[in-house]
Design a protein around this motif. Structure first.
Motif, mmCIF file in Angstrom:
data_model
loop_
_atom_site.group_PDB
_atom_site.id
_atom_site.type_symbol
_atom_site.label_atom_id
_atom_site.label_comp_id
_atom_site.label_asym_id
_atom_site.label_seq_id
_atom_site.Cartn_x
_atom_site.Cartn_y
_atom_site.Cartn_z
ATOM 1 N N ALA A 36 0.945 -33.138 44.495
ATOM 2 C CA ALA A 36 0.582 -32.282 45.627
ATOM 3 C C ALA A 36 -0.589 -32.899 46.376
ATOM 4 O O ALA A 36 -1.197 -33.858 45.919
ATOM 5 C CB ALA A 36 0.248 -30.872 45.147
ATOM 6 N N LYS A 37 -0.898 -32.322 47.486
ATOM 7 C CA LYS A 37 -1.961 -32.847 48.340
ATOM 8 C C LYS A 37 -3.354 -32.565 47.755
ATOM 9 O O LYS A 37 -3.534 -31.652 46.976
ATOM 10 C CB LYS A 37 -1.839 -32.221 49.725
ATOM 11 C CG LYS A 37 -0.575 -32.666 50.463
ATOM 12 C CD LYS A 37 -0.370 -31.929 51.767
ATOM 13 C CE LYS A 37 -1.414 -32.160 52.792
ATOM 14 N NZ LYS A 37 -1.225 -33.168 53.777
ATOM 15 N N ASP A 38 -4.328 -33.377 48.184
ATOM 16 C CA ASP A 38 -5.711 -33.220 47.712
ATOM 17 C C ASP A 38 -6.354 -31.916 48.168
ATOM 18 O O ASP A 38 -7.364 -31.503 47.613
ATOM 19 C CB ASP A 38 -6.572 -34.394 48.184
ATOM 20 C CG ASP A 38 -6.198 -35.702 47.512
ATOM 21 O OD1 ASP A 38 -5.581 -35.669 46.433
ATOM 22 O OD2 ASP A 38 -6.535 -36.763 48.073
ATOM 23 N N ASN A 39 -5.800 -31.280 49.182
ATOM 24 C CA ASN A 39 -6.388 -30.038 49.666
ATOM 25 C C ASN A 39 -5.840 -28.801 48.951
ATOM 26 O O ASN A 39 -6.138 -27.680 49.334
ATOM 27 C CB ASN A 39 -6.209 -29.908 51.178
ATOM 28 C CG ASN A 39 -4.763 -29.849 51.611
ATOM 29 O OD1 ASN A 39 -3.904 -30.530 51.054
ATOM 30 N ND2 ASN A 39 -4.478 -29.035 52.608
ATOM 31 N N VAL A 40 -5.040 -29.011 47.916
ATOM 32 C CA VAL A 40 -4.590 -27.914 47.056
ATOM 33 C C VAL A 40 -5.438 -27.990 45.795
ATOM 34 O O VAL A 40 -5.345 -28.947 45.038
ATOM 35 C CB VAL A 40 -3.085 -28.026 46.718
ATOM 36 C CG1 VAL A 40 -2.659 -26.877 45.808
ATOM 37 C CG2 VAL A 40 -2.250 -28.042 47.992
ATOM 38 N N LEU A 41 -6.307 -27.003 45.605
ATOM 39 C CA LEU A 41 -7.264 -27.054 44.495
ATOM 40 C C LEU A 41 -6.612 -26.550 43.219
ATOM 41 O O LEU A 41 -6.532 -25.358 42.966
ATOM 42 C CB LEU A 41 -8.521 -26.253 44.831
ATOM 43 C CG LEU A 41 -9.267 -26.762 46.060
ATOM 44 C CD1 LEU A 41 -10.583 -26.032 46.228
ATOM 45 C CD2 LEU A 41 -9.504 -28.259 46.000
ATOM 46 N N LYS A 42 -6.164 -27.491 42.443
ATOM 47 C CA LYS A 42 -5.451 -27.205 41.202
ATOM 48 C C LYS A 42 -6.444 -26.908 40.071
ATOM 49 O O LYS A 42 -7.579 -27.375 40.101
ATOM 50 C CB LYS A 42 -4.587 -28.416 40.832
ATOM 51 C CG LYS A 42 -3.528 -28.725 41.871
ATOM 52 C CD LYS A 42 -2.893 -30.082 41.677
ATOM 53 C CE LYS A 42 -3.692 -31.248 42.161
ATOM 54 N NZ LYS A 42 -4.017 -31.353 43.547
ATOM 55 N N PRO A 43 -6.006 -26.167 39.074
ATOM 56 C CA PRO A 43 -6.871 -25.930 37.914
ATOM 57 C C PRO A 43 -7.221 -27.247 37.226
ATOM 58 O O PRO A 43 -6.383 -28.142 37.115
ATOM 59 C CB PRO A 43 -6.019 -25.053 36.986
ATOM 60 C CG PRO A 43 -4.988 -24.446 37.875
ATOM 61 C CD PRO A 43 -4.735 -25.446 38.965
ATOM 62 N N LEU A 44 -8.476 -27.349 36.786
ATOM 63 C CA LEU A 44 -8.903 -28.546 36.054
ATOM 64 C C LEU A 44 -8.931 -28.292 34.553
ATOM 65 O O LEU A 44 -8.398 -29.064 33.773
ATOM 66 C CB LEU A 44 -10.293 -28.989 36.533
ATOM 67 C CG LEU A 44 -10.399 -29.383 38.010
ATOM 68 C CD1 LEU A 44 -11.855 -29.671 38.371
ATOM 69 C CD2 LEU A 44 -9.513 -30.580 38.312
ATOM 70 N N ASN A 45 -9.579 -27.186 34.163
ATOM 71 C CA ASN A 45 -9.709 -26.840 32.749
ATOM 72 C C ASN A 45 -9.543 -25.338 32.576
ATOM 73 O O ASN A 45 -9.942 -24.563 33.439
ATOM 74 C CB ASN A 45 -11.102 -27.234 32.222
ATOM 75 C CG ASN A 45 -11.348 -28.724 32.328
ATOM 76 O OD1 ASN A 45 -10.692 -29.508 31.671
ATOM 77 N ND2 ASN A 45 -12.292 -29.109 33.188
#
Length: 174
Positions: A1-10
């Protein structure tokens, strides 16, 4: 996905029960919630012109297309789940834990972007595009597409107007 979609990290777990409480994500500094850009005076003060809004809406559209390519549905695609960079060029998609995936059914949706003509709790690419259209309208016109008054509807009956498709563009709406 794109960098502007803030995915869960932890994942964050409760220390005692070991149950998940939430998640961490990249910190967004110097951004505004999308809804600020629905206000004409904010856009004027910030020097945001029509071309800027067109470019932002195009970036949002590109992001939705990329999200859909991953077989995910945004579901709760509302103005509080998008932040915009301070230069108003990058839409950041947040609250991704409410997205619908092939193995997770979404359950949340803001009433302001819910398509009244699909069963409640139904989410798919088309319901995302319905929400996108509402957000784009608000960015371009500065009001929700089902605001205004119509003589056949109670002033606050946005639900019936949305169900009947009687938008602010109806010639009788004031």
């Amino acid at each position: 996905a794109k960098d502007n979609v803030l995915k869960p990290l932890n994942i964050i777990y409760d220390a005692a029960s070991k149950q998940p409480l939430g998640f961490t994500m990249d910190f967004l500094k110097d951004s505004d919630p999308l809804c600020k850009l629905f206000v004409k005076t904010f856009k004027e003060r910030a020097g945001i012109g029509h071309g800027d809004i067109v470019a932002l809406v195009k970036e949002m559209q590109k992001t939705v297309i990329e999200i859909h390519k991953t077989k995910c549905v945004i579901a709760d695609f509302n103005e509080m789940n998008i932040n915009v960079s301070k230069d108003h060029k990058i839409p950041y998609f947040i609250d991704v834990d409410s997205y619908q995936t092939p193995s997770f059914k979404a359950t949340a949706i803001a009433d302001s972007i819910r398509d009244r003509n699909v069963p409640f709790g139904t989410f798919n690419e088309l319901t995302d595009w319905y929400a996108f259209a509402i957000l784009a309208f608000q960015l371009y016109i500065n009001i929700h597409p089902y605001r205004g008054t119509h003589p056949k509807y109670d002033r606050n009956d946005i639900d019936s107007r949305m169900k009947d498709g009687v938008s602010a563009l109806d010639p009788v709406v004031k």
